[in-house]
Design a protein around this motif. Sequence first.
Motif, mmCIF file in Angstrom:
data_model
loop_
_atom_site.group_PDB
_atom_site.id
_atom_site.type_symbol
_atom_site.label_atom_id
_atom_site.label_comp_id
_atom_site.label_asym_id
_atom_site.label_seq_id
_atom_site.Cartn_x
_atom_site.Cartn_y
_atom_site.Cartn_z
ATOM 1 N N VAL A 111 0.841 -1.200 0.000
ATOM 2 C CA VAL A 111 0.000 0.000 0.000
ATOM 3 C C VAL A 111 0.876 1.249 0.000
ATOM 4 C CG1 VAL A 111 -1.730 1.322 1.265
ATOM 5 C CG2 VAL A 111 -1.862 -1.180 1.234
ATOM 6 N N LYS A 112 0.556 2.188 -0.889
ATOM 7 C CA LYS A 112 1.245 3.477 -0.924
ATOM 8 C C LYS A 112 0.223 4.606 -0.780
ATOM 9 C CE LYS A 112 5.032 1.746 -3.821
ATOM 10 N NZ LYS A 112 5.783 1.898 -5.088
ATOM 11 N N ILE A 113 0.595 5.631 -0.017
ATOM 12 C CA ILE A 113 -0.310 6.732 0.290
ATOM 13 C C ILE A 113 0.118 7.989 -0.455
ATOM 14 C CG2 ILE A 113 -1.315 8.135 2.130
ATOM 15 C CD1 ILE A 113 -2.010 5.187 2.400
ATOM 16 N N LEU A 114 -0.868 8.729 -0.937
ATOM 17 C CA LEU A 114 -0.625 10.011 -1.604
ATOM 18 C C LEU A 114 -1.620 11.029 -1.060
ATOM 19 C CD1 LEU A 114 0.688 11.724 -3.921
ATOM 20 C CD2 LEU A 114 -1.124 10.841 -5.419
ATOM 21 N N SER A 115 -1.164 12.235 -0.773
ATOM 22 C CA SER A 115 -2.048 13.315 -0.336
ATOM 23 C C SER A 115 -2.362 14.245 -1.505
ATOM 24 C CB SER A 115 -1.392 14.123 0.785
ATOM 25 O OG SER A 115 -2.134 15.299 1.062
ATOM 26 N N ASP A 116 -3.622 14.697 -1.556
ATOM 27 C CA ASP A 116 -3.983 15.681 -2.584
ATOM 28 C C ASP A 116 -3.660 17.106 -2.124
ATOM 29 O OD1 ASP A 116 -5.958 16.397 -0.778
ATOM 30 O OD2 ASP A 116 -7.647 15.921 -2.089
ATOM 31 N N GLN A 117 -3.096 17.232 -0.910
ATOM 32 C CA GLN A 117 -2.620 18.503 -0.338
ATOM 33 C C GLN A 117 -3.746 19.450 0.094
ATOM 34 O OE1 GLN A 117 0.724 18.942 0.218
ATOM 35 N NE2 GLN A 117 0.950 16.877 -0.582
ATOM 36 N N THR A 118 -4.999 19.036 -0.001
ATOM 37 C CA THR A 118 -6.084 19.918 0.434
ATOM 38 C C THR A 118 -6.291 19.775 1.939
ATOM 39 O OG1 THR A 118 -7.914 18.332 0.132
ATOM 40 C CG2 THR A 118 -7.203 19.592 -1.802
ATOM 41 N N ARG A 119 -6.925 20.809 2.538
ATOM 42 C CA ARG A 119 -7.131 20.816 3.988
ATOM 43 C C ARG A 119 -8.577 21.113 4.392
ATOM 44 N NH1 ARG A 119 -2.308 20.178 6.374
ATOM 45 N NH2 ARG A 119 -3.434 20.246 8.364
ATOM 46 N N SER A 120 -9.487 21.218 3.406
ATOM 47 C CA SER A 120 -10.892 21.480 3.742
ATOM 48 C C SER A 120 -11.792 20.924 2.655
ATOM 49 C CB SER A 120 -11.154 22.973 3.899
ATOM 50 O OG SER A 120 -11.111 23.619 2.639
ATOM 51 N N ASN A 121 -13.049 20.660 3.029
ATOM 52 C CA ASN A 121 -14.022 20.155 2.060
ATOM 53 C C ASN A 121 -14.265 21.180 0.957
ATOM 54 O OD1 ASN A 121 -16.021 18.029 1.341
ATOM 55 N ND2 ASN A 121 -17.491 19.673 1.697
ATOM 56 N N ASP A 122 -14.292 22.448 1.320
ATOM 57 C CA ASP A 122 -14.512 23.500 0.318
ATOM 58 C C ASP A 122 -13.362 23.582 -0.685
ATOM 59 O OD1 ASP A 122 -16.915 24.157 1.481
ATOM 60 O OD2 ASP A 122 -16.116 25.830 2.643
ATOM 61 N N GLY A 123 -12.168 23.185 -0.256
ATOM 62 C CA GLY A 123 -11.008 23.255 -1.140
ATOM 63 C C GLY A 123 -10.683 21.946 -1.838
ATOM 64 N N ARG A 124 -11.567 20.954 -1.720
ATOM 65 C CA ARG A 124 -11.284 19.619 -2.274
ATOM 66 C C ARG A 124 -11.088 19.657 -3.786
ATOM 67 N NH1 ARG A 124 -16.697 20.202 -1.821
ATOM 68 N NH2 ARG A 124 -18.088 19.160 -3.315
ATOM 69 N N LEU A 125 -10.286 18.725 -4.282
ATOM 70 C CA LEU A 125 -10.034 18.642 -5.725
ATOM 71 C C LEU A 125 -11.186 17.969 -6.457
ATOM 72 C CD1 LEU A 125 -6.291 17.486 -5.947
ATOM 73 C CD2 LEU A 125 -7.221 19.807 -5.965
ATOM 74 N N GLY A 126 -11.855 17.043 -5.779
ATOM 75 C CA GLY A 126 -12.854 16.199 -6.437
ATOM 76 C C GLY A 126 -12.247 14.850 -6.771
ATOM 77 N N ALA A 127 -13.086 13.823 -6.799
ATOM 78 C CA ALA A 127 -12.604 12.452 -6.944
ATOM 79 C C ALA A 127 -11.910 12.204 -8.278
ATOM 80 C CB ALA A 127 -13.763 11.468 -6.765
ATOM 81 N N VAL A 128 -12.419 12.791 -9.358
ATOM 82 C CA VAL A 128 -11.816 12.542 -10.675
ATOM 83 C C VAL A 128 -10.413 13.157 -10.739
ATOM 84 C CG1 VAL A 128 -12.070 12.757 -13.167
ATOM 85 C CG2 VAL A 128 -14.104 12.486 -11.737
ATOM 86 N N ALA A 129 -10.265 14.352 -10.203
ATOM 87 C CA ALA A 129 -8.945 14.990 -10.174
ATOM 88 C C ALA A 129 -7.992 14.223 -9.261
ATOM 89 C CB ALA A 129 -9.064 16.443 -9.716
ATOM 90 N N CYS A 130 -8.523 13.651 -8.176
ATOM 91 C CA CYS A 130 -7.682 12.830 -7.297
ATOM 92 C C CYS A 130 -7.204 11.572 -8.023
ATOM 93 C CB CYS A 130 -8.454 12.442 -6.034
ATOM 94 S SG CYS A 130 -8.554 13.758 -4.806
ATOM 95 N N LEU A 131 -8.092 10.973 -8.785
ATOM 96 C CA LEU A 131 -7.706 9.790 -9.567
ATOM 97 C C LEU A 131 -6.621 10.165 -10.572
ATOM 98 C CD1 LEU A 131 -8.002 6.873 -10.513
ATOM 99 C CD2 LEU A 131 -9.992 7.587 -11.868
ATOM 100 N N GLN A 132 -6.804 11.267 -11.267
ATOM 101 C CA GLN A 132 -5.792 11.727 -12.222
ATOM 102 C C GLN A 132 -4.461 11.984 -11.527
ATOM 103 O OE1 GLN A 132 -5.800 15.812 -13.369
ATOM 104 N NE2 GLN A 132 -5.548 15.350 -15.562
ATOM 105 N N LEU A 133 -4.507 12.577 -10.337
ATOM 106 C CA LEU A 133 -3.288 12.864 -9.578
ATOM 107 C C LEU A 133 -2.539 11.576 -9.242
ATOM 108 C CD1 LEU A 133 -1.585 15.042 -8.091
ATOM 109 C CD2 LEU A 133 -3.017 14.623 -6.083
ATOM 110 N N ALA A 134 -3.280 10.554 -8.820
ATOM 111 C CA ALA A 134 -2.659 9.266 -8.497
ATOM 112 C C ALA A 134 -2.035 8.630 -9.739
ATOM 113 C CB ALA A 134 -3.689 8.321 -7.872
ATOM 114 N N VAL A 135 -2.749 8.684 -10.856
ATOM 115 C CA VAL A 135 -2.245 8.110 -12.109
ATOM 116 C C VAL A 135 -0.930 8.767 -12.515
ATOM 117 C CG1 VAL A 135 -2.692 7.984 -14.605
ATOM 118 C CG2 VAL A 135 -4.491 7.325 -12.978
#
Length: 274
Positions: free
Chosen positions: A83-107
Amino acid sequence: MKAVILAAGYGTRLQTDVVADSSGRFAHLVGTAKPLLPVGGCALISHWVHALTASDCVDCIYVITNAVYLAAFEEWASHFTNVKILSDQTRSNDGRLGAVACLQLAVKHFDIQDHVLVIGGDTLFKEDFSLRRVNERFSDLQAKCEDSSLVLSYQCREQETHKYGILEVDGDLRVLCMKEKPLPSETKSRRACPCFYVFSKKSIPLLDTFLEEKKAAPIEEKDAPGNFVSWLIAREPVYIHQVSGRFDVGNLPSYIECDLYFREKLQDVGSYMV
């Protein structure tokens, strides 16, 4: 195949319920990410790691979370070697990237050039679900067409269609369209689509195209991964694999139901979801 578990949400509904609960029974859950909630003796997400490892259908598991929960996920992941962990660097729900952008970030971060199994970190399935059967179905589809992707579907009740993405399919179980939270009168289908997708490696570059098209759109249009699935259906073949149902931990009552099932009703923990 690689697995990406989406775990960057903030669980605002659940945390609101936990704080408001006057019994005190759930005070220990304050500040706990939904995938790390104890379910039947281990963290919810651990059920996925155990099943993915035992089924041998992926060679690495990537978990994307946010900066608030990063340390907790890193501590949890220290007990696993795959298992490897990656942070999207956000700190609030209002500042979230969204799931699709998170998937792209991981890819991009992990340079994934393989088929990708995407799993919602707050979702588990009933006992008929089998990763090996899902993998067999995907392999059969790939043998016929390498562009094919696979999603799950289960029958929801008529009064529940307005809560889910509803799939309409043809006689070959190919998805014709996904209607987002329709009224029962707006579709004859009752096939709900949970957050569990097997994207072919040929479809993964289309994440960039989707997000480029949606770059000026509000977060709601690119948050739920189902938005990408709905967009993909018009461009690549997407088929369904049918299951009986799921546990979706969104609020405190749904968490209590899920935990109770795993503590008292789960028949075979060792083979669960394998």
